[in-house]
Scaffold this motif. Sequence first.
Motif, PDB file in Angstrom:
ATOM      1  N   GLU A 202      -3.381  38.949 -34.104  1.00  0.00           N
ATOM      2  CA  GLU A 202      -3.729  37.564 -34.391  1.00  0.00           C
ATOM      3  C   GLU A 202      -2.553  36.898 -35.099  1.00  0.00           C
ATOM      4  OE1 GLU A 202      -8.496  38.233 -35.202  1.00  0.00           O
ATOM      5  OE2 GLU A 202      -7.093  38.372 -36.881  1.00  0.00           O
ATOM      6  N   TRP A 203      -2.501  35.552 -35.042  1.00  0.00           N
ATOM      7  CA  TRP A 203      -1.395  34.880 -35.716  1.00  0.00           C
ATOM      8  C   TRP A 203      -1.782  33.528 -36.272  1.00  0.00           C
ATOM      9  CZ3 TRP A 203       1.181  30.612 -33.143  1.00  0.00           C
ATOM     10  CH2 TRP A 203       0.838  30.442 -31.801  1.00  0.00           C
ATOM     11  N   LEU A 204      -1.083  33.185 -37.380  1.00  0.00           N
ATOM     12  CA  LEU A 204      -1.239  31.911 -38.058  1.00  0.00           C
ATOM     13  C   LEU A 204       0.058  31.120 -37.939  1.00  0.00           C
ATOM     14  CD1 LEU A 204      -2.787  33.137 -41.453  1.00  0.00           C
ATOM     15  CD2 LEU A 204      -4.050  32.320 -39.446  1.00  0.00           C
ATOM     16  N   LEU A 205      -0.076  29.793 -37.837  1.00  0.00           N
ATOM     17  CA  LEU A 205       1.098  28.931 -37.824  1.00  0.00           C
ATOM     18  C   LEU A 205       0.874  27.816 -38.831  1.00  0.00           C
ATOM     19  CD1 LEU A 205       3.831  28.620 -36.365  1.00  0.00           C
ATOM     20  CD2 LEU A 205       2.713  26.992 -34.823  1.00  0.00           C
ATOM     21  N   GLN A 254      -8.959  30.058 -38.081  1.00  0.00           N
ATOM     22  CA  GLN A 254      -9.194  30.808 -39.312  1.00  0.00           C
ATOM     23  C   GLN A 254      -7.999  30.726 -40.252  1.00  0.00           C
ATOM     24  OE1 GLN A 254     -11.321  34.244 -36.504  1.00  0.00           O
ATOM     25  NE2 GLN A 254      -9.841  34.839 -38.064  1.00  0.00           N
ATOM     26  N   GLU A 255      -8.275  30.949 -41.542  1.00  0.00           N
ATOM     27  CA  GLU A 255      -7.214  30.956 -42.547  1.00  0.00           C
ATOM     28  C   GLU A 255      -6.566  32.327 -42.702  1.00  0.00           C
ATOM     29  OE1 GLU A 255      -8.165  27.606 -45.851  1.00  0.00           O
ATOM     30  OE2 GLU A 255      -9.366  29.441 -45.980  1.00  0.00           O
ATOM     31  N   ARG A 256      -7.218  33.367 -42.172  1.00  0.00           N
ATOM     32  CA  ARG A 256      -6.734  34.730 -42.362  1.00  0.00           C
ATOM     33  C   ARG A 256      -6.729  35.494 -41.047  1.00  0.00           C
ATOM     34  NH1 ARG A 256      -6.309  36.221 -47.658  1.00  0.00           N
ATOM     35  NH2 ARG A 256      -7.077  34.658 -49.126  1.00  0.00           N
ATOM     36  N   ILE A 257      -5.835  36.474 -40.970  1.00  0.00           N
ATOM     37  CA  ILE A 257      -5.772  37.364 -39.813  1.00  0.00           C
ATOM     38  C   ILE A 257      -5.916  38.803 -40.285  1.00  0.00           C
ATOM     39  CG2 ILE A 257      -4.364  35.820 -38.388  1.00  0.00           C
ATOM     40  CD1 ILE A 257      -1.902  37.417 -39.254  1.00  0.00           C
ATOM     41  N   GLU A 258      -6.270  39.677 -39.363  1.00  0.00           N
ATOM     42  CA  GLU A 258      -6.467  41.079 -39.695  1.00  0.00           C
ATOM     43  C   GLU A 258      -5.210  41.884 -39.379  1.00  0.00           C
ATOM     44  OE1 GLU A 258      -9.930  42.775 -37.935  1.00  0.00           O
ATOM     45  OE2 GLU A 258     -11.297  41.693 -39.277  1.00  0.00           O
ATOM     46  N   GLN A 259      -4.688  42.564 -40.404  1.00  0.00           N
ATOM     47  CA  GLN A 259      -3.556  43.471 -40.250  1.00  0.00           C
ATOM     48  C   GLN A 259      -4.020  44.880 -40.554  1.00  0.00           C
ATOM     49  OE1 GLN A 259      -0.013  43.238 -39.428  1.00  0.00           O
ATOM     50  NE2 GLN A 259      -0.499  45.425 -39.378  1.00  0.00           N
ATOM     51  N   ARG A 260      -3.911  45.758 -39.569  1.00  0.00           N
ATOM     52  CA  ARG A 260      -4.304  47.150 -39.768  1.00  0.00           C
ATOM     53  C   ARG A 260      -3.130  47.948 -40.319  1.00  0.00           C
ATOM     54  NH1 ARG A 260      -6.581  46.268 -34.666  1.00  0.00           N
ATOM     55  NH2 ARG A 260      -5.058  47.607 -33.649  1.00  0.00           N
ATOM     56  N   LEU A 261      -3.475  48.912 -41.152  1.00  0.00           N
ATOM     57  CA  LEU A 261      -2.487  49.831 -41.720  1.00  0.00           C
ATOM     58  C   LEU A 261      -3.136  51.206 -41.711  1.00  0.00           C
ATOM     59  CD1 LEU A 261       0.371  49.742 -43.055  1.00  0.00           C
ATOM     60  CD2 LEU A 261      -0.807  49.797 -45.252  1.00  0.00           C
ATOM     61  N   GLY A 269      -3.680  35.859 -45.528  1.00  0.00           N
ATOM     62  CA  GLY A 269      -3.426  34.444 -45.354  1.00  0.00           C
ATOM     63  C   GLY A 269      -1.928  34.194 -45.276  1.00  0.00           C
ATOM     64  N   TRP A 270      -1.546  32.940 -45.154  1.00  0.00           N
ATOM     65  CA  TRP A 270      -0.110  32.662 -45.007  1.00  0.00           C
ATOM     66  C   TRP A 270       0.671  32.978 -46.282  1.00  0.00           C
ATOM     67  CZ3 TRP A 270       2.662  29.184 -47.950  1.00  0.00           C
ATOM     68  CH2 TRP A 270       1.959  28.218 -48.660  1.00  0.00           C
ATOM     69  N   ARG A 271      -0.006  32.945 -47.449  1.00  0.00           N
ATOM     70  CA  ARG A 271       0.671  33.236 -48.702  1.00  0.00           C
ATOM     71  C   ARG A 271       0.730  34.731 -49.021  1.00  0.00           C
ATOM     72  NH1 ARG A 271      -0.401  28.641 -52.562  1.00  0.00           N
ATOM     73  NH2 ARG A 271      -1.723  27.136 -51.504  1.00  0.00           N
ATOM     74  N   SER A 272      -0.154  35.522 -48.441  1.00  0.00           N
ATOM     75  CA  SER A 272      -0.327  36.923 -48.842  1.00  0.00           C
ATOM     76  C   SER A 272       0.972  37.702 -48.726  1.00  0.00           C
ATOM     77  CB  SER A 272      -1.402  37.600 -47.982  1.00  0.00           C
ATOM     78  OG  SER A 272      -2.634  36.926 -48.074  1.00  0.00           O
TER      79      SER A 272
END
Length: 436
Positions: A202-205, A254-261, A269-272
């Motif tokens: 997923e991606w945010l711009l 959405q304001e957030r995306i899922e990053q798996r680790l 979020g964009w600031r995280s």
Amino acid sequence: MRREAKLLPAQAQGLTSKGLARVWVESHPRTGLELFGPLPEEQLEIQLGSRRNLWLQRVLEPHPQRREARCLHFGPCGGCTLQHLDEVTQLALKSDRIYRQLPGDCQILPPLASPQPYHYRTKVEFSFARQDLGFHRRGCFDRVVPVDRCWIAPPAHHQALAATRAWMREHQLTGWDARTQQGDLRYLLLRQANNQDFSDGEWLLLLVTRTGLDSALVKDWQSRIEGATGLLWVEQSSTAGAIVPEREHLLAGQERIEQRLGPLTFRLGWRSFFQSNPPAYLMLLEQLKSWLLPLRPSSLLDLYCGIGSIGLYVAPVGCRLVGVENVAPAIDDARRCAEEMGRLAEFQVSAAEDWTDWDGFSAAVVDPPRSGCHPRLLERLVASGPPEVFYISCNPDRFVTELAVLKSAYRLEKAVACDFFPQTGHIELLAWLRRL
């Protein structure tokens, strides 16, 4: 095109206009491998310029592993500096330069290569300047290199750049002029989850503009972006050379995306704050975990914890986990992540150097910014730090300096370099310090 080599001043001695120089790039006292053009032991033809700068004319005897850089913007762009060298040699040069500075009695492991040499970054920030959009030109704060394709950026950047640039020109909008402190557009920030080579990422711009830009114009920009998980708009009146939101708007999604680790999932979020190369980060965490788990720690202190990814990944079940970070939104993210994962953990807002509760911890993880640990934190570690300290350094030269202070209380047990930043001169270092 004239290309600045910026060689050592001593190499300019005795030169008038042109001459030959054998270059030892890795010995540069300030920038290490952060040079454009010369590679170790190459023989070059150079020209002496104003202020005793040396300009590369041509390479007479190239490094055996020199290659043609993939990127059309290589050189003028302020990003990659080693694309003209194969990845194996890049890693060897970067790690050897650091390994040579470590004590000879510690165990040094072979460096860990990034699983993805290209398109590994999860977050990139492009700058608007005057009539274009791209990355800052090397050595310039007020000019950009117009970029169509970046070889280390996430895949979604290509369409986002093309659409935004076309929108900017069609409406005759101006990019920010750092000299006059004027302009309509400031930054374009992209964050894309790197899950399995970005295949399902997923991606945010985020578009950053001056305060008061016509919302109809922003709506038109929004209509041109395809496939984004979330589109955001920030209005900024501050003239600071960074994103300082005055007003923030969620335009779509959405304001957030899922990053798996590995087995964990983080919502960003964009600031995280999150490491920019998750596959390489996962390798480093697995290495850290292999050192930590046999110690059977009952408690772990995670300093400079960010959103808590290190502690949440490496702390064994039943181990008390305390994370410390001075950025309150990051602690909010950490608490949210722990709750969503069903993990018991304590996350506290505090500067690492101000933390005083050291009693009872079996081990600590320290992951400071490039500036390194605050001197007061080093003093606290020496005076009352736990038996085991695991130091993750994004600036190994700084770690070597701090080691001179820590060695009065700790011995460097093991160290391994990890390439989080292929094609650049940067490298990460994981070190295990054991109390004397």
